[in-house]
Design an enzyme around this catalytic site. Structure first.
Site, PDB file in Angstrom:
ATOM      1  N   HIS A 150       0.813  -1.218   0.000  1.00  0.00           N
ATOM      2  CA  HIS A 150       0.000   0.000   0.000  1.00  0.00           C
ATOM      3  C   HIS A 150       0.847   1.268   0.000  1.00  0.00           C
ATOM      4  CE1 HIS A 150      -4.026  -1.846   0.734  1.00  0.00           C
ATOM      5  NE2 HIS A 150      -3.260  -2.841   1.142  1.00  0.00           N
TER       6      HIS A 150
ATOM      7  N   ASP B 174       3.420   9.577  -0.753  1.00  0.00           N
ATOM      8  CA  ASP B 174       2.292   8.771  -0.287  1.00  0.00           C
ATOM      9  C   ASP B 174       2.000   7.698  -1.317  1.00  0.00           C
ATOM     10  OD1 ASP B 174       0.373   8.148   1.607  1.00  0.00           O
ATOM     11  OD2 ASP B 174      -0.462  10.163   1.660  1.00  0.00           O
TER      12      ASP B 174
END
Length: 465
Positions: A162, A370
């Site tokens: 992720h 991110d």
């Protein structure tokens, strides 16, 4: 213990800690968290979730939650300190996020990482039915796929990262780089958020392991570990439905009134993490106030900072710096009863978040790095009026999809200031084409589409085994 045909293996169980302590068990869905991403995929379907319950010491049995069978993994205080706070979040996390903070290496952390990963692999091997799909999640558990394959070669093993996967020059700093790569290569399909992460992984397996890379993935031990990019998403329909509720619309109006009915509201919702660019954002906002390009209370910033990893020293220092800067801004530019920055260090539920999204003229999502950033997607989904503006870091995975946002380099404070002004000067009270296009993309590429895409690719990777 029942056998399971779909098993999710993640660092944590998706159970609300506070509710569980009172004997009430419900799904934990923090902003941008793994539980929130997978909840609509697994809810009320026959599945098992393996993870730590959140408290060191002996684990207790948990009831099924939303139809998902919970299997706790026991971690001692030492396991939590050396595996989670240590190797996962003080060694891997900073390196995977461009070394925003320096990575720390201790040999005992690596030993704990191996030990804990083996514990998760053993738990999955026990509960998975013959030929089951086991879906291992994220950087905490990169050794599990190979460990699980060694015990249960019958399983169809997927791994999804992720967070970003770093370029070779950063990953090569890891003392145990080969073992980490081999651990991931135990999966039939290794999924990443973005294509460039796949390329980084291919380069590293060729360089470190001498593996052969082809268009399907990486050839290893006489088999191919397939690779691909699968950008994770949100339950778009759920967020849209929340944002349309009359109570949420009323709450959004009340929030603006409670803020002093400013002309413009800037909102940021982050975990309190040094990768999120909170300090850069506050610096830009402070300079805009000092330059007179923004004025309080006509414009206010609402900064939600969800507490995170509070025992790790880097995070304690970050919290102190952020709180000092918020106090400085309010001291210089606020006035009695009117703050220039409204700082909230707490967790909000889904309804409260939807109201915040509806109340904000500009959503500022400016991480330094991110993997995806689901808060950006939630804001877009919540703007059922197709109003508002999204200020989005180029270094968030979401920027590859939400290209109509106001994209910015958060390291460039002058550029961040100018782009924030541009977003604020757009007419936030009228529907706009950029928001309409981003919303259309999210309706087509929601969390169910992501899960279907990944699991279909996993099935294809396992075909003919």
């Amino acid at each position: 213990m029942r056998d399971a045909s779909l098993v999710v293996v993640a660092s944590r169980l998706p159970v609300n800690d506070a509710a569980a302590s009172e004997g009430v068990f419900e799904w934990r869905r923090s902003p941008g968290g793994l539980g929130g991403a997978l909840h609509p995929v697994l809810s009320n379907k026959p599945a098992t979730w393996i993870g730590w319950g959140g408290t060191p010491g002996p684990s207790r049995e948990l009831p099924d939650v939303d139809g998902v069978h919970m299997v706790p993994v026991e971690l001692s205080e030492e396991d939590f300190r050396d595996h989670y706070e240590g190797f996962a979040n003080s060694t891997l996390w900073p390196l995977y996020h461009d070394a925003v903070e320096p990575a720390v290496h201790h040999r005992r952390w690596w030993e704990a990482y191996q030990r804990v990963n083996q514990r998760y692999a053993d738990a999955a091997a026990r509960v998975a039915a013959h030929g089951a799909v086991v879906w291992v999640q994220d950087y905490h558990l990169q050794l599990v796929p190979a460990m699980l394959r060694a015990q249960r070669p019958d399983l169809r093993i997927g791994f999804f990262l992720h967070v970003p996967f770093p370029p070779p020059e950063l990953f090569m700093q890891l003392p145990r780089r080969a073992e980490l790569l081999r651990g991931m290569l135990g999966a039939d399909l290794i999924g990443f958020q973005r294509v460039h992460a796949v390329h980084n992984f291919h380069q590293l397996t060729a360089k470190v392991l001498g593996a052969t890379v082809n268009e399907r993935g990486v050839e290893i031990d006489g088999r191919t570990a397939c690779t691909g990019a699968f950008p994770v998403s949100i339950d778009t329909a759920e967020m849209e439905a929340l944002a349309r509720r009359e109570d949420v619309v009323r709450q959004a109006a009340k929030l603006r009134a409670d803020l002093g009915s400013p002309q413009r509201v800037i909102l940021s919702v982050d975990r309190l993490d040094y990768t999120k660019g909170i300090e850069h954002r506050l610096k830009a906002y402070r300079e805009l106030l000092a330059d007179g390009r923004l004025k309080a209370p006509e414009t206010v910033l609402v900064q939600v900072a969800v507490p995170s990893r509070e025992r790790v020293e880097q995070y304690r220092q970050l919290r102190d710096r952020v709180e000092r800067e918020v106090g400085r801004i309010n001291g210089d530019f606020g006035r009695l009863g009117v703050a220039a920055v409204h700082y909230l260090s707490q967790v909000f539920d889904r309804t409260e978040l939807a109201a915040l999204y509806r109340a904000a003229d500009v959503m500022a999502v400016t991480p330094l790095r991110d993997g995806m950033n689901l808060v950006a997607k939630e804001y877009v989904a919540a703007r059922v009026d197709e109003c508002g503006a999204l200020l989005l870091s180029e270094f968030a995975g979401a920027a590859a999809e939400l290209t109509q946002a106001y994209l910015v380099n958060p390291h460039d404070v002058e550029g961040l200031k100018d782009t924030l002004i541009a977003a604020l000067e757009a007419d936030s009270t009228e529907p706009n084409e950029a928001m309409a296009q981003m919303r259309a993309h999210l309706r087509e590429h929601d969390i169910q589409a992501w899960a279907r895409s990944y699991l279909t690719a996993l099935g294809a990777a396992c075909a003919g085994r």
